[in-house]
Design a protein around this motif. Structure first.
Motif, PDB file in Angstrom:
ATOM      1  N   ARG A   6       0.857  -1.184   0.000  1.00 37.70           N
ATOM      2  CA  ARG A   6       0.000   0.000   0.000  1.00 37.70           C
ATOM      3  C   ARG A   6       0.895   1.236   0.000  1.00 37.70           C
ATOM      4  N   HIS A   7       0.651   2.146  -0.920  1.00 37.96           N
ATOM      5  CA  HIS A   7       1.512   3.340  -0.979  1.00 37.96           C
ATOM      6  C   HIS A   7       0.749   4.515  -1.562  1.00 37.96           C
ATOM      7  N   TYR A   8       0.968   5.672  -0.941  1.00 37.97           N
ATOM      8  CA  TYR A   8       0.312   6.910  -1.363  1.00 37.97           C
ATOM      9  C   TYR A   8       1.276   8.090  -1.237  1.00 37.97           C
ATOM     10  N   GLU A   9       2.569   7.792  -1.330  1.00 38.99           N
ATOM     11  CA  GLU A   9       3.570   8.835  -1.085  1.00 38.99           C
ATOM     12  C   GLU A   9       3.487   9.979  -2.095  1.00 38.99           C
ATOM     13  N   HIS A  10       3.018   9.729  -3.318  1.00 37.43           N
ATOM     14  CA  HIS A  10       2.964  10.792  -4.321  1.00 37.43           C
ATOM     15  C   HIS A  10       1.652  11.600  -4.269  1.00 37.43           C
ATOM     16  N   HIS A  11       0.651  11.062  -3.590  1.00 36.51           N
ATOM     17  CA  HIS A  11      -0.646  11.754  -3.481  1.00 36.51           C
ATOM     18  C   HIS A  11      -1.376  11.198  -2.267  1.00 36.51           C
ATOM     19  N   GLU A  27       3.392  11.643 -14.241  1.00 36.51           N
ATOM     20  CA  GLU A  27       2.692  10.365 -14.109  1.00 36.51           C
ATOM     21  C   GLU A  27       3.193   9.646 -12.857  1.00 36.51           C
ATOM     22  N   PHE A  28       2.277   9.071 -12.106  1.00 32.20           N
ATOM     23  CA  PHE A  28       2.658   8.295 -10.923  1.00 32.20           C
ATOM     24  C   PHE A  28       1.536   7.321 -10.581  1.00 32.20           C
ATOM     25  N   GLN A  29       1.810   6.452  -9.628  1.00 27.88           N
ATOM     26  CA  GLN A  29       0.824   5.459  -9.213  1.00 27.88           C
ATOM     27  C   GLN A  29       0.586   5.517  -7.713  1.00 27.88           C
ATOM     28  N   VAL A  30      -0.636   5.149  -7.337  1.00 26.10           N
ATOM     29  CA  VAL A  30      -0.997   4.924  -5.940  1.00 26.10           C
ATOM     30  C   VAL A  30      -1.746   3.598  -5.884  1.00 26.10           C
ATOM     31  N   THR A  31      -1.935   3.082  -4.689  1.00 26.52           N
ATOM     32  CA  THR A  31      -2.670   1.832  -4.541  1.00 26.52           C
ATOM     33  C   THR A  31      -4.151   2.068  -4.820  1.00 26.52           C
ATOM     34  N   GLY A  32      -4.700   1.228  -5.692  1.00 28.60           N
ATOM     35  CA  GLY A  32      -6.126   1.281  -5.971  1.00 28.60           C
ATOM     36  C   GLY A  32      -6.853   0.165  -5.236  1.00 28.60           C
ATOM     37  N   VAL A  33      -7.460  -0.726  -5.990  1.00 26.11           N
ATOM     38  CA  VAL A  33      -8.215  -1.820  -5.387  1.00 26.11           C
ATOM     39  C   VAL A  33      -7.298  -2.860  -4.742  1.00 26.11           C
ATOM     40  N   GLY A  34      -6.008  -2.829  -5.096  1.00 25.57           N
ATOM     41  CA  GLY A  34      -5.060  -3.806  -4.551  1.00 25.57           C
ATOM     42  C   GLY A  34      -4.941  -5.022  -5.447  1.00 25.57           C
ATOM     43  N   PRO A  35      -3.854  -5.796  -5.304  1.00 19.87           N
ATOM     44  CA  PRO A  35      -3.663  -6.974  -6.155  1.00 19.87           C
ATOM     45  C   PRO A  35      -4.851  -7.927  -6.072  1.00 19.87           C
ATOM     46  N   THR A  36      -5.389  -8.282  -7.223  1.00 23.36           N
ATOM     47  CA  THR A  36      -6.582  -9.131  -7.294  1.00 23.36           C
ATOM     48  C   THR A  36      -6.382 -10.185  -8.369  1.00 23.36           C
ATOM     49  N   LEU A  37      -6.443 -11.455  -7.961  1.00 24.52           N
ATOM     50  CA  LEU A  37      -6.249 -12.550  -8.914  1.00 24.52           C
ATOM     51  C   LEU A  37      -7.531 -12.894  -9.656  1.00 24.52           C
ATOM     52  N   SER A  38      -8.658 -12.811  -8.978  1.00 25.26           N
ATOM     53  CA  SER A  38      -9.924 -13.186  -9.616  1.00 25.26           C
ATOM     54  C   SER A  38     -11.066 -12.393  -8.990  1.00 25.26           C
ATOM     55  N   GLY A  39     -11.257 -11.154  -9.475  1.00 29.90           N
ATOM     56  CA  GLY A  39     -12.363 -10.342  -9.016  1.00 29.90           C
ATOM     57  C   GLY A  39     -13.550 -10.482  -9.946  1.00 29.90           C
ATOM     58  N   SER A  83     -13.645  15.060  -8.920  1.00 35.16           N
ATOM     59  CA  SER A  83     -13.531  15.209  -7.473  1.00 35.16           C
ATOM     60  C   SER A  83     -12.538  16.316  -7.147  1.00 35.16           C
ATOM     61  N   SER A  84     -13.039  17.364  -6.509  1.00 31.49           N
ATOM     62  CA  SER A  84     -12.148  18.422  -6.039  1.00 31.49           C
ATOM     63  C   SER A  84     -11.420  18.000  -4.769  1.00 31.49           C
ATOM     64  N   ASP A  85     -12.051  17.108  -3.995  1.00 29.09           N
ATOM     65  CA  ASP A  85     -11.457  16.671  -2.725  1.00 29.09           C
ATOM     66  C   ASP A  85     -10.144  15.931  -2.938  1.00 29.09           C
ATOM     67  N   TYR A  86     -10.027  15.206  -4.042  1.00 29.27           N
ATOM     68  CA  TYR A  86      -8.836  14.386  -4.285  1.00 29.27           C
ATOM     69  C   TYR A  86      -7.925  14.984  -5.350  1.00 29.27           C
ATOM     70  N   GLY A  87      -8.146  16.251  -5.690  1.00 26.97           N
ATOM     71  CA  GLY A  87      -7.303  16.902  -6.671  1.00 26.97           C
ATOM     72  C   GLY A  87      -6.029  17.464  -6.048  1.00 26.97           C
ATOM     73  N   ARG A  88      -5.425  18.402  -6.748  1.00 26.11           N
ATOM     74  CA  ARG A  88      -4.156  18.984  -6.300  1.00 26.11           C
ATOM     75  C   ARG A  88      -4.153  20.480  -6.602  1.00 26.11           C
ATOM     76  N   ILE A 107      -3.640  11.989  -0.172  1.00 31.45           N
ATOM     77  CA  ILE A 107      -5.085  12.081   0.015  1.00 31.45           C
ATOM     78  C   ILE A 107      -5.813  10.887  -0.585  1.00 31.45           C
ATOM     79  N   MET A 108      -5.184  10.199  -1.541  1.00 29.69           N
ATOM     80  CA  MET A 108      -5.836   9.074  -2.211  1.00 29.69           C
ATOM     81  C   MET A 108      -6.007   7.862  -1.305  1.00 29.69           C
ATOM     82  N   GLU A 109      -5.364   7.864  -0.157  1.00 37.93           N
ATOM     83  CA  GLU A 109      -5.559   6.743   0.764  1.00 37.93           C
ATOM     84  C   GLU A 109      -7.013   6.664   1.219  1.00 37.93           C
ATOM     85  N   ARG A 110      -7.700   7.800   1.254  1.00 32.86           N
ATOM     86  CA  ARG A 110      -9.089   7.831   1.701  1.00 32.86           C
ATOM     87  C   ARG A 110     -10.071   7.734   0.543  1.00 32.86           C
TER      88      ARG A 110
END
Length: 304
Positions: free
Chosen positions: A62-67, A228-240, A170-175, A69-72
């Motif tokens: 889990r990582h949100y170091e570049h943004h 461009e950067f990445q944050v954790t989304g739904v998380g690793p999923t093998l069969s959703g 979403s203005s809440d999760y913008g920059r 606010i996206m943890e929530r």
């Protein structure tokens, strides 16, 4: 003189006690020893896996170091019935005008709203195997509302097959006062009935990471991204499973791009690196991804 009296029987002397070693338990058959060791090893492996899978790796991955606010932020959309829908896997920071201009300039078309006329048009496209570049997309919900914008990129000559993305502002999760357009991008591979509601719907392809990467690549190649950067989304999923019951798999990352005010050909966006633990996870995922791509869907009985 003898102490023995006539007629008296002398009892025999007791035999000295013999000290014998305790008997050792019988040795188990070889097959039993092998079975016990195998069971012990299996239990140790299962416990190690449980600790890694449910305690250690979810924290490391889990990582949100570049943004931060996206943890929530929410991680998945919902259908009108409240069923979990498509995972959120892409985001763009920019104005509405920048988003529309960049998408249209990068080979994507704006999807029509769902009306009787647009629904009949997409039906004709499917039945006659003719393209419909502006075909509507079904509604999914986030922040209590349906998508604010939707785009699609046709594949072939029929609306059965297309890349499509839904965006929510979403203005809440913008920059810095600039909104984030958080989205879910997938590939429609066929038309059929929803396995959960029975309604007619598009069925998505399982590799949603390929769609995320393809959308970002389109914007990059047309010079619309500055960062461009990445944050954790739904998380690793093998069969959703999404709202239509379609299988998907993902490395769990949500890619965010910062839009430019205008296109600059050959622009290379600033790419922020993921933490080491995420890069290791991505290497592991790239190794198993071909296997996931080759797995058939046991519920897939739809025509393609």
């Amino acid at each position: 003189m003898s102490d023995d009296l006539p007629g008296k029987v002398t009892p025999p002397l007791p035999e000295p006690k013999r000290h014998t070693a305790p008997l050792s338990p019988p040795r188990r058959p070889r097959w039993q020893r092998i079975l016990i060791r195998a069971m012990g090893l299996a239990i140790a492996v299962i416990l190690t896996w449980l600790i890694l899978a449910y305690l250690i790796l979810p924290v490391l991955w889990r990582h949100y170091e570049h943004h931060p606010i996206m943890e929530r932020a929410p991680k998945i959309t919902r259908t009108a019935q409240g069923i979990p829908g498509d995972p959120l896997n892409v985001g763009l920071i920019g104005s509405k005008e920048e988003l529309i201009q960049s998408m249209l300039n990068s080979g994507w078309d704006a999807a029509d709203p769902i009306t009787l006329r647009s629904s009949l048009a997409i039906a004709r496209s499917v039945l006659r195997n003719r393209p419909d570049a502006d075909a509507p997309v079904s509604n999914l919900y986030l922040f209590g509302r349906k998508q604010d914008l939707a785009f699609e990129k046709p594949v072939g000559t029929s609306a059965r097959h297309r890349h499509h993305v839904r965006f929510w502002e979403s203005s809440d999760y913008g920059r810095d006062g600039i909104p984030l357009w958080i989205g879910a991008v997938t590939y429609d591979r066929s038309v059929g009935f929803s396995r959960r509601t029975g309604q007619i719907t598009h069925h998505i392809g399982p590799d949603i990471d390929a769609e995320r990467n393809g959308l970002i690549a389109d914007l990059q190649s047309h010079g619309w991204l500055t960062e461009e950067f990445q944050v954790t989304g739904v998380g690793p999923t093998l069969s959703g499973r999404n709202g239509g019951g379609d299988r998907y798999f993902t490395d769990g990352e949500l890619t965010i791009g910062v839009l430019a005010s205008s296109s600059v050909p050959d622009r290379s966006p600033s790419a922020l690196k993921n933490p080491v633990a995420i890069r290791i996870k991505d290497q592991l995922w790239s190794a198993i991804r071909p296997l996931l791509q080759s797995l058939p869907d046991p519920q897939d009985q739809d025509s393609r």
